[in-house]
Design a protein around this motif. Structure first.
Motif: not given
Length: 821
Positions: A477-482, A511-519, A555-557
């Motif tokens: 799984t990746t951070f993608e549109y689906t 929450s699984s995709f977004v680390a504490e530093d926002g990456s 979101l800023a990224q």
């Protein structure tokens, strides 16, 4: 009243459907017995279409037992096409001891559609087996060293040869398990060679039981049944497999042993399994499971390989023989399309023409190469452990056999299409029929939204988290549109029918995709992939609920990507960095709703104009004013192979591409405040134009849309659920927002009912499915945007790209139906 257990409910419904539950006609006591007509007990209906412009004799079609509305194989069953019974066979595909599939074999004229029924009555067909799998070993003798002396051959279901067994041990008849159709037979050496060999058949019916009864030598010369056709030597033979070490193919030789088992033995499908124990290769020790199958009337042998652990450089190949021509299928095609590596010439042991081929998905090919003994294809395995491929042999000597190289090439091209372009299927079972025929109300629309969402909560949603597995694309799984699309749909439903499980699923994924530093795990701004922005909508919703700083940083990224994203000269976003100067309809939905929502939340709407401009460019460049439809893509540079050299446009209208655009229009209009009339005006006009155009191209019978909407009668075209769901979402939401005329309401309700009639399926476990959606389509090398390209992409069920819009459409329709007419 008799209580019915839930697991038997589908059988009860089946017995009622179109049969016992129909009102009994009044009969006169004097009526002659021969006038009483008993309707057949229909368990399920199947609509099957040949998607090719050529005939398909002996087309095998499989149906899952649960899809037919059944929890177990009926005690009596038969399949009918009108007044004709069709050959059928029940299969246990998962080897749990219970039938779970029904296979039917039928012949189709070019583009022919047939209507079938599964009936609860015994078969009247006298089927002779057209396929065979067998293993025959000696009994009654004894081992003397590495040879088995004396005894006689007997057929067995399974065998694990003893440690001393090797080549020419005279223990296994023709040296391994055999499998055949009524066209051709194959044997697999069950020893260090692991080669695949060919038995030519001159009878047109199974013959393996006649082969090698008197030892090895007889089948090397012509017999009444045919003969062995191939000298395998040190090669992989006719489609064997091994390991590519960079210089040569290493067969599956260093093993602790083999186990061969017959799984099915006709009449329409033969299947066997070979287990290779403790293969030592590339510094690893692993097990290999090979399931081999053949169907009636086909030369193809399907090999389904599963490895116990990942292995790079698995190789498949064909023996390299003199005086033959090497043939390759196109490598410029979609990764889902099959292609081939083949040889043709006077390479049989009978000194006449023989064609051999291995067929595989183009996207799984790593490289074509060769060593001293074999022509080779090095493959990329799914998760490093799974590979499906086919092999075939076509001999001049078989009845009606292929005689020339051109005939063989033409035949291979047809086989490529047969494997790539599967039959178009629509199923009906009693539970589905009863559910879709309920009156359409807001409650029923929400029932279907919930049914699909709940099914996805079991099937896929838990695996959408970072570190999970994307079952649709068979990759991590990746951070993608689906990911964002389906979770946004579930969140839409949650807003109407709150469910803690839905809320938790949305939070878990984000929450699984977004680390504490926002990456964001797996996200790379530098790829400038506009698809990545869509899942930003999910992060935005989670930030609005939690207020966690990490989501705002993430979101800023994504917003920074928008600022830096490359554009055409007129300001439209490139689809991806790897697709320069290209604007696709898909990208409008991927980027513009996110941009407007982000701008509302953090910029006081400063970017609305930028988003609206994207729609204006798309309308100017991609819309055909004569039809009102939009082409899939536009290449500003006019350099792409798919682009018209004068206009830069791709050649076809693709329904889902227009579906993305339609959804984007109403989502952005929802975000831009009503008092900003100047900004909204072009989007409202575009929406109204699109609503009028799409209505003209809806199928007049089903009220949904074809994959290619303006060519409904072309071979292979089919009613497609993801685009149809997107269009219904567009109409319903546009009505709810008041941007199209209220007169579209009846059409919108009709089209939503069409979604249910055409694509909704409730299986025997009461789990909902959405059928007949294209998996993916794009424009790039090998994806030329032609009609054939769109027909050759896989047709799936429950893909997030269709399931998400269907749930969204159901929510919008529920809102619409909750309003007075």
């Amino acid at each position: 009243m008799i209580a019915v257990k839930p697991r038997h409910l589908s059988l009860v419904l089946a017995s009622c459907w179109l049969a016992a539950c129909q009102p009994a006609p009044q009969q006169s006591a004097a009526a002659p017995a021969e006038e009483v007509q008993v309707k057949p007990l229909v368990l399920a209906g199947m609509q099957v279409q040949n998607p090719s412009a050529f005939a398909r004799p002996d087309q095998a079609v499989r149906f899952a037992l649960a899809d037919l509305g059944l929890t177990q194989q009926p005690p009596a069953s038969s399949v009918w096409s009108g007044a004709n019974e069709l050959p059928a066979q029940w299969l246990d595909s998962d080897l749990d001891g219970q039938a779970d599939q029904l296979m039917v074999v039928a012949s189709f004229a070019a583009a022919e559609q047939q209507q079938w029924q599964l009936r609860g009555e015994p078969s009247a067909l006298q089927q002779s087996s057209r396929v065979q799998a067998e293993i025959s070993v000696k009994e009654g003798g004894e081992w003397q060293g590495k040879q088995y002396q004396g005894g006689h051959f007997v057929n067995v279901q399974t065998v694990t040869p003893p440690a001393q067994y090797t080549d020419h041990s005279e223990y296994i008849r023709y040296e391994g398990p055999g499998i055949e159709s009524d066209k051709v037979g194959y044997r697999i050496y069950l020893d260090w060679r692991n080669g695949f060999d060919i038995f030519g058949n001159i009878t047109g019916k199974p013959v393996l039981h006649q082969v090698g009864l008197d030892g090895y030598s007889s089948y090397h010369e012509m017999q009444p049944w045919g003969m062995d056709l191939l000298k395998v030597g040190k090669s992989l033979g006719a489609g064997g497999f091994g390991f590519w070490d960079g210089t040569q193919a290493l067969g599956v030789a260093k093993v602790s042993g083999h186990t061969a088992t017959v799984l099915d033995n006709g009449p329409l499908l033969a299947r066997q399994r070979i287990q290779y124990h403790h293969w030592q290769v590339a510094g690893k020790t692993l097990n290999v499971d090979s399931q081999l199958s053949m169907t009636a009337g086909s030369r193809l042998l399907h090999n389904k390989l599963t490895l116990s652990e990942p292995l790079d450089n698995l190789v498949i190949g064909l023996v390299k023989l003199p005086d033959t021509k090497l043939l390759t299928g196109t490598l410029e095609s979609s990764g889902h399309q099959y292609t081939y590596l083949a040889t043709y010439g006077a390479q049989s042991l009978n000194k006449d023409n023989l064609g051999m081929a291995i067929l595989f998905k183009q996207g799984q090919l790593d490289q074509l190469t060769a060593d001293d003994h074999s022509h080779l294809a090095v493959m990329k395995l799914i998760a490093g452990k799974q590979l499906d491929y086919y092999l075939l042999a076509a001999w001049q000597g078989e009845p009606g056999g292929i005689q020339t190289e051109q005939q063989f090439v033409d035949y291979l091209q047809q086989q490529v299409e047969l494997l790539t372009r599967t039959p178009r299927i629509k199923l009906d079972n009693p539970a589905t029929t009863a559910a879709v025929q309920q009156p359409l109300t807001a409650e029923r629309a929400l029932f279907w939204a919930k049914a699909m969402a709940d099914a996805e909560m079991q099937r896929q949603v838990p695996d959408y988290v970072w570190g999970g597995w994307d079952h649709e694309r068979q990759r991590p799984t990746t951070f993608e549109y689906t990911t964002g699309l389906l979770l946004q749909a579930i969140d839409d439903l949650n807003q109407l029918q709150p469910n803690p499980a839905y809320q938790q699923a949305v939070l878990n994924t984000a929450s699984s995709f977004v680390a504490e530093d926002g990456s964001i795990h797996s996200y790379d701004l530098g790829k400038f992939n506009i698809d990545s922005l869509n899942s930003g909508n999910l992060l935005l919703r989670v930030w609005q609920r939690t207020g966690e700083a990490r989501y705002q940083k993430a979101l800023a990224q994504l917003r920074e990507q928008v600022r830096q994203h490359p554009r055409t000269q007129n300001g439209a976003f490139w689809h991806k960095k790897i697709y320069p100067y290209q604007v696709w309809l898909d990208g409008v939905y991927m980027g513009m709703p996110f941009l407007t929502r982000y701008s509302t939340t953090f910029e006081q709407g400063a970017s609305y104009k930028e988003a609206v401009h994207e729609f204006e460019v798309v309308a100017e460049k991609l819309r055909n004013p004569e039809t009102g439809l939009y082409y899939h893509g536009w290449d500003e540079s006019k350099q792409q192979a798919w682009a018209n050299q004068d206009t830069g446009l791709s050649p076809e209208y693709w329904s889902r591409g227009m579906g993305w655009l339609a959804m984007a229009l109403v989502d952005v209009l929802e975000e831009i405040p009503a008092d900003q009339t100047e900004l909204r005006a072009p989007l409202i006009a575009q929406s109204q134009q699109l609503a009028a155009a799409l209505q003209k191209y809806a199928d007049p019978v089903s009220h949904v849309w074809h994959q290619i909407p303006d060519k409904p009668q072309a071979p292979g075209n089919y009613l497609e659920s993801s685009a149809s769901s997107m269009f219904v979402y567009f109409y319903a939401k546009a009505l709810n927002l008041g941007i199209i005329d209220p007169s579209y309401r009846a059409f919108t309700e009709q089209s939503y009912q069409g979604l249910l009639n055409q694509f909704a399926l409730l299986d025997a476990n009461n789990q909902a499915h959405l059928t007949n959606m294209v998996q993916v389509a794009g424009l790039s090398a090998g994806r030329d945007g032609s009609y054939d390209y769109y027909m050759n992409e896989p047709v799936m069920r429950n893909d997030a790209k269709g399931m998400g819009p269907f749930i969204m459409a159901s929510v919008q329709l529920a809102k619409l139906l909750g309003q007075p007419k």
